[in-house]
Design a protein around this motif. Structure first.
Motif, PDB file in Angstrom:
ATOM      1  N   LYS A  43      -1.716  -4.829  -4.445  1.00  0.00           N
ATOM      2  CA  LYS A  43      -2.757  -4.024  -4.577  1.00  0.00           C
ATOM      3  C   LYS A  43      -3.976  -4.656  -3.596  1.00  0.00           C
ATOM      4  O   LYS A  43      -4.903  -3.840  -3.095  1.00  0.00           O
ATOM      5  CB  LYS A  43      -3.398  -3.365  -5.852  1.00  0.00           C
ATOM      6  CG  LYS A  43      -2.312  -2.709  -6.805  1.00  0.00           C
ATOM      7  CD  LYS A  43      -2.765  -2.368  -7.963  1.00  0.00           C
ATOM      8  CE  LYS A  43      -1.958  -1.436  -8.879  1.00  0.00           C
ATOM      9  NZ  LYS A  43      -2.163  -0.054  -8.458  1.00  0.00           N
ATOM     10  N   ASP A  51     -10.184  -1.618  -7.403  1.00  0.00           N
ATOM     11  CA  ASP A  51      -8.821  -1.064  -6.896  1.00  0.00           C
ATOM     12  C   ASP A  51      -9.099   0.436  -6.422  1.00  0.00           C
ATOM     13  O   ASP A  51      -9.380   1.218  -7.293  1.00  0.00           O
ATOM     14  CB  ASP A  51      -7.756  -0.997  -7.799  1.00  0.00           C
ATOM     15  CG  ASP A  51      -6.464  -0.555  -7.276  1.00  0.00           C
ATOM     16  OD1 ASP A  51      -6.283  -0.293  -5.921  1.00  0.00           O
ATOM     17  OD2 ASP A  51      -5.280  -0.299  -7.990  1.00  0.00           O
ATOM     18  N   PHE A  52      -9.398   0.626  -5.102  1.00  0.00           N
ATOM     19  CA  PHE A  52      -9.609   1.936  -4.359  1.00  0.00           C
ATOM     20  C   PHE A  52      -8.605   2.272  -3.420  1.00  0.00           C
ATOM     21  O   PHE A  52      -8.843   1.766  -2.271  1.00  0.00           O
ATOM     22  CB  PHE A  52     -11.105   2.040  -3.918  1.00  0.00           C
ATOM     23  CG  PHE A  52     -12.134   1.841  -5.174  1.00  0.00           C
ATOM     24  CD1 PHE A  52     -12.280   2.805  -6.019  1.00  0.00           C
ATOM     25  CD2 PHE A  52     -12.794   0.594  -4.976  1.00  0.00           C
ATOM     26  CE1 PHE A  52     -13.197   2.689  -7.017  1.00  0.00           C
ATOM     27  CE2 PHE A  52     -13.912   0.627  -5.825  1.00  0.00           C
ATOM     28  CZ  PHE A  52     -13.980   1.401  -6.897  1.00  0.00           C
ATOM     29  N   PRO A  53      -7.363   2.756  -3.756  1.00  0.00           N
ATOM     30  CA  PRO A  53      -6.341   2.804  -2.805  1.00  0.00           C
ATOM     31  C   PRO A  53      -6.944   3.791  -1.368  1.00  0.00           C
ATOM     32  O   PRO A  53      -7.620   4.608  -1.761  1.00  0.00           O
ATOM     33  CB  PRO A  53      -5.125   3.752  -3.328  1.00  0.00           C
ATOM     34  CG  PRO A  53      -5.466   3.261  -4.884  1.00  0.00           C
ATOM     35  CD  PRO A  53      -7.189   3.234  -4.910  1.00  0.00           C
ATOM     36  N   TYR A  54      -6.327   3.350  -0.179  1.00  0.00           N
ATOM     37  CA  TYR A  54      -6.563   4.070   0.781  1.00  0.00           C
ATOM     38  C   TYR A  54      -5.962   5.419   0.730  1.00  0.00           C
ATOM     39  O   TYR A  54      -4.766   5.559   0.662  1.00  0.00           O
ATOM     40  CB  TYR A  54      -6.264   3.302   1.859  1.00  0.00           C
ATOM     41  CG  TYR A  54      -6.659   4.105   3.387  1.00  0.00           C
ATOM     42  CD1 TYR A  54      -7.840   4.209   3.740  1.00  0.00           C
ATOM     43  CD2 TYR A  54      -5.391   4.648   4.162  1.00  0.00           C
ATOM     44  CE1 TYR A  54      -8.292   5.020   5.107  1.00  0.00           C
ATOM     45  CE2 TYR A  54      -5.764   5.049   5.343  1.00  0.00           C
ATOM     46  CZ  TYR A  54      -7.120   5.462   5.720  1.00  0.00           C
ATOM     47  OH  TYR A  54      -7.375   6.101   6.969  1.00  0.00           O
ATOM     48  N   VAL A  55      -6.828   6.393   1.049  1.00  0.00           N
ATOM     49  CA  VAL A  55      -6.101   7.831   1.072  1.00  0.00           C
ATOM     50  C   VAL A  55      -5.999   8.307   2.379  1.00  0.00           C
ATOM     51  O   VAL A  55      -5.019   9.074   2.610  1.00  0.00           O
ATOM     52  CB  VAL A  55      -7.045   8.773   0.310  1.00  0.00           C
ATOM     53  CG1 VAL A  55      -6.506  10.261   0.152  1.00  0.00           C
ATOM     54  CG2 VAL A  55      -7.254   8.233  -1.083  1.00  0.00           C
ATOM     55  N   GLY A  56      -6.643   7.838   3.304  1.00  0.00           N
ATOM     56  CA  GLY A  56      -6.493   8.323   4.778  1.00  0.00           C
ATOM     57  C   GLY A  56      -6.931   9.497   4.818  1.00  0.00           C
ATOM     58  O   GLY A  56      -7.589  10.301   4.196  1.00  0.00           O
ATOM     59  N   GLU A  57      -6.769  10.049   6.073  1.00  0.00           N
ATOM     60  CA  GLU A  57      -7.328  11.224   6.541  1.00  0.00           C
ATOM     61  C   GLU A  57      -6.426  12.593   6.231  1.00  0.00           C
ATOM     62  O   GLU A  57      -5.252  12.443   6.280  1.00  0.00           O
ATOM     63  CB  GLU A  57      -7.593  11.595   8.023  1.00  0.00           C
ATOM     64  CG  GLU A  57      -8.747  10.510   8.484  1.00  0.00           C
ATOM     65  CD  GLU A  57      -9.154  10.803   9.893  1.00  0.00           C
ATOM     66  OE1 GLU A  57      -8.909  11.952  10.405  1.00  0.00           O
ATOM     67  OE2 GLU A  57      -9.334   9.646  10.435  1.00  0.00           O
ATOM     68  N   LYS A  58      -6.864  13.621   5.824  1.00  0.00           N
ATOM     69  CA  LYS A  58      -6.098  14.710   5.521  1.00  0.00           C
ATOM     70  C   LYS A  58      -5.623  15.436   6.636  1.00  0.00           C
ATOM     71  O   LYS A  58      -6.318  15.570   7.710  1.00  0.00           O
ATOM     72  CB  LYS A  58      -7.025  15.734   4.642  1.00  0.00           C
ATOM     73  CG  LYS A  58      -7.395  15.501   3.261  1.00  0.00           C
ATOM     74  CD  LYS A  58      -8.156  16.272   2.399  1.00  0.00           C
ATOM     75  CE  LYS A  58      -8.393  15.869   1.193  1.00  0.00           C
ATOM     76  NZ  LYS A  58      -9.173  16.703   0.194  1.00  0.00           N
TER      77      LYS A  58
END
Length: 60
Positions: A43, A51-58
């Motif tokens: 992680k 813990d803030f996971p990368y979501v990325g661009e939609k």
């Protein structure tokens, strides 16, 4: 020491002795728990609160 302001010597002059470059604010965090070492390596943090996971661009 925490409220000390750093000014580079080249920045200071007689006309601007009180210009503040930046000020940081770091809130106090409560220690709740930690991840096991294997999970922390996956992680990228040992603290679940960070813990803030990368979501990325939609996708459009």
């Amino acid at each position: 020491m925490y409220n000390q302001i750093y000014y580079p010597k080249s920045f200071l002059s007689e006309q601007s002795p009180s210009i503040k470059l930046a000020q940081a604010y770091v809130p106090i965090q409560k220690y709740v728990s930690i991840y096991p070492p294997e999970e922390a390596l996956k992680k990228g943090t040992v603290f679940p609160e960070l813990d803030f996971p990368y979501v990325g661009e939609k996708m459009r």
